[in-house]
Design an enzyme around this catalytic site. Structure first.
Site, PDB file in Angstrom:
ATOM      1  N   HIS A 500     -29.343 -36.111  13.363  1.00  0.00           N
ATOM      2  CA  HIS A 500     -30.242 -37.107  13.941  1.00  0.00           C
ATOM      3  C   HIS A 500     -31.545 -37.137  13.147  1.00  0.00           C
ATOM      4  CE1 HIS A 500     -31.601 -33.295  15.702  1.00  0.00           C
ATOM      5  NE2 HIS A 500     -32.801 -33.856  15.725  1.00  0.00           N
ATOM      6  N   THR A 502     -35.651 -37.309  14.032  1.00  0.00           N
ATOM      7  CA  THR A 502     -36.668 -37.214  15.074  1.00  0.00           C
ATOM      8  C   THR A 502     -37.789 -38.223  14.798  1.00  0.00           C
ATOM      9  OG1 THR A 502     -36.227 -34.869  15.420  1.00  0.00           O
ATOM     10  CG2 THR A 502     -38.357 -35.692  16.177  1.00  0.00           C
ATOM     11  N   HIS A 574     -36.457 -37.319   8.325  1.00  0.00           N
ATOM     12  CA  HIS A 574     -35.472 -36.441   7.685  1.00  0.00           C
ATOM     13  C   HIS A 574     -34.311 -36.174   8.636  1.00  0.00           C
ATOM     14  CE1 HIS A 574     -37.950 -33.591  10.035  1.00  0.00           C
ATOM     15  NE2 HIS A 574     -36.832 -32.878  10.133  1.00  0.00           N
ATOM     16  N   THR A 576     -31.871 -32.983   9.492  1.00  0.00           N
ATOM     17  CA  THR A 576     -31.596 -31.568   9.261  1.00  0.00           C
ATOM     18  C   THR A 576     -30.086 -31.374   9.125  1.00  0.00           C
ATOM     19  OG1 THR A 576     -33.552 -30.887  10.503  1.00  0.00           O
ATOM     20  CG2 THR A 576     -31.829 -29.239  10.187  1.00  0.00           C
TER      21      THR A 576
END
Length: 613
Positions: A500, A502, A574, A576
């Protein structure tokens, strides 16, 4: 005798007051017509920087941002291509400069017609009908008889202009075939006598005295530099012996030798009876004096010192930015009041020459002259996007304007103002919003991801239920399988299950309904663009793929402005990929494929999320 005494007293008064001389102070109260010949105008423009800048700056500034055509994209491209073919900007700049310098100039609209004395019929212009644009000054075009018919469009203007051809014959040109600009408009033809009737005055005419005073002041200050230090030597019986030729020769030899011995920092040998004194000039207030004269020139030319001199005046007069804004506002008013009417016929010809016909929906607006900073551009972009969201509503059928219509208009706006370079090419490649339909597997993946989180996308509720809470907002990756295949191929073994991005992580409680909503529940980030692998977190254990997406950045900023907190120095979108592990990121090739993100998911902050992962 009384008459003689009166005459002597009057003469003495004139002498003391300098009346009737070049130093006559009363002359400042008398206004006379300053006359500048063409040779003097040319010399001033070519040989002095102030007259040249006064002529050039407003002419250049009035067209440098050019104009934005409002039409369909193919029509805009055709019109702009026609402007480029005719070198319209260059010809218009030349016309404006020559009009300001000489008092008048015109742009001849060349259509290939043989009878130039006849009015121009715009309706007859077909595709490619404009052949040329030629710049001529009032030195080439002679104004004919003034039209005195009150019902005429050309009342108070010449009925015709005459041009001497190469073979010496007179060619008459109707004013409808000219784009006419005057330098400084004359107040009334009936009381103004000039060499070139029917035209205006040079803009230098009314400012030449201020320019000469500023130039004279600068020249005097420059000459004062050479008088900054004067040596005074007192010699006993100097005047008494000066008549002796032998004495004069010895004096010259004596002080030539003394000056040579002293130089700049050496010792000066003098007789005990001689006295030496050094007088120096003070330059402390001269910069302010010169700046005052230059500000007078700035006011006379109606150009702020910030623009004319390249820097703002200091101290109490440091109003450079506001002066510059006022100057650009005045230029924009001039574009509307002066340039647009003068170019009206030419613009109609350009549209027809470019398209072959006249679409009544085509128009243009002059582009803003005040250049915005990157932050101001981003704020304007965000404001437009937020306004578009308000127009289309939440997708529940309550929109003010259909979503597809707003999308098309917004795309056209962003293409025209350059907010998103390459947007038109991207639209051609990926299609419009109305043409994009999510694939079935993507819809199913989005629904599964949302159900797995057991948290629905936040919906509007009554204000009474909107109690402030901590906020965590993310978008889940829909095409996770594509990224997983890439990650496994790069050596990642423990890939995060819920990939995902954020958007917000606010420990400060906020009203969720103040956060607004995204433009679209589905965000597709095209392949390519800046991508980078990096280690995030204080210990660097989060292996993340850094991406770029304007929508994510704007939504983050909107939430911060609405009161959400953010604990990190900056926001970098970004994904992760893995937590921990010993993957050498320097050997990892970043994922460069398409990324599809689902809807925004609102949750409260959960500090135990690491254990779940």
């Amino acid at each position: 005798m009384a008459n003689i005494i009166a005459f002597v007293r009057d003469s003495l008064t004139n002498m003391v007051a300098s009346l009737g001389t070049s130093r006559d102070k009363a002359a400042a109260n008398v206004y006379s017509m300053p006359m500048l010949t063409d040779e003097e105008l040319l010399n001033a423009y070519r040989g002095a920087w102030l007259p040249k800048k006064i002529v050039d700056i407003p002419a250049f500034d009035s067209i440098r941002a050019w104009r934005d055509w409002q039409a369909k994209k193919p029509q805009i491209e055709a019109i702009e291509a026609e402007e480029k073919r005719l070198n319209l900007m260059g010809k218009l700049l030349e016309t404006r400069i020559k009009a300001r310098l000489w008092g008048g100039a015109a742009l001849v609209i060349g259509t290939g017609d043989q009878d130039l004395a006849a009015p121009l019929d715009v309706e007859r212009i077909g595709k490619g009908g404009l052949k040329y644009l030629t710049v001529m000054t009032r030195r080439h075009l002679t104004a004919g008889e003034i039209d005195r018919d009150p019902a005429s469009e050309w009342y108070g203007k010449p009925k015709v202009y005459q041009l001497k051809s190469a073979d010496g014959a007179q060619v008459e040109i109707h004013p409808s075939r000219l784009v006419i600009f005057n330098g400084s408009q004359q107040p009334d033809e009936d009381i103004v006598t000039t060499t070139y009737a029917g035209w205006g005055d040079s803009v230098l005419l009314s400012v030449v005295d201020a320019i000469k005073q500023a130039d004279g002041t600068a020249a005097n200050i420059a000459s004062l530099v050479f008088e900054a230090k004067v040596n005074v030597i007192r010699i006993p019986d100097f005047m008494q012996n000066l008549g002796n030729a032998e004495y004069r020769a010895k004096i010259l030899e004596r002080y030539t030798l003394a000056a040579t011995a002293k130089g700049i920092n050496g010792d000066l040998l003098l007789d005990k009876e001689e006295e030496y004194e050094q007088k120096t000039a003070s330059f402390a207030t001269l910069p302010e004096v010169l700046m005052s004269f230059l500000q007078i020139v700035s006011g006379a030319a109606d150009i702020p010192a910030t623009r004319l001199l390249g820097q703002s005046p200091a101290g109490m007069n440091a109003t450079g930015e506001s002066d510059l804004r006022n100057y650009y506002d005045r230029l924009q008013a001039m574009q509307t009041v002066e340039m647009t009417p003068a170019m009206a016929r030419l613009d109609e010809c350009i549209i027809r020459s470019a398209l072959g016909s006249r679409d009544p929906d085509i128009y243009y607006e002059w582009a803003p002259l005040w250049g915005m900073s990157e932050k101001e551009k981003a704020d304007v972009f965000k404001t437009k996007a937020d306004a578009a969201r308000q127009l289309v509503g939440t997708g529940t059928g309550q929109e003010i304007i259909p979503r597809d219509a707003v999308s098309d208009a917004l795309v056209n706006t962003f293409i025209e103002d350059g907010s998103l370079p390459g947007l038109d090419a991207a639209i051609e490649e990926y299609g419009k919003l109305s043409e994009q339909e999510p694939e079935e597997e993507e819809v199913a993946a989005a629904a599964a991801a949302q159900q797995a989180q057991q948290t629905p996308v936040v919906q509007r509720k009554p204000t009474a239920d909107a109690a402030p809470r901590t906020l965590y907002v993310r978008r889940d990756v829909i095409n996770r399988s594509d990224i997983v295949r890439w990650a496994e191929g790069q050596g990642f073994t423990d890939i995060v299950p819920d990939l995902h991005v954020t958007i917000a992580y606010s420990r400060t409680p906020v009203d969720w309904f103040d956060m607004g909503e995204s433009w679209s529940p589905r965000l597709e980030i095209a392949a390519g663009g800046p991508r980078q692998m990096d280690s995030l977190g204080g210990d660097g254990k989060y292996k993340a793929l850094l991406i770029t997406a304007s929508e994510l950045v704007w939504r983050h900023r909107a939430m911060i402005e609405a009161g959400a907190s953010w604990e990190w120095p900056e926001y970098q979108p970004h994904i992760t990929i893995q937590i921990g592990g010993d993957v050498d990121l320097s050997k990892v090739e970043p994922y460069r494929g398409k990324i599809v993100l689902g809807p925004e998911i609102f949750e409260e902050v959960n500090d135990d999320w690491k254990s779940a992962v």
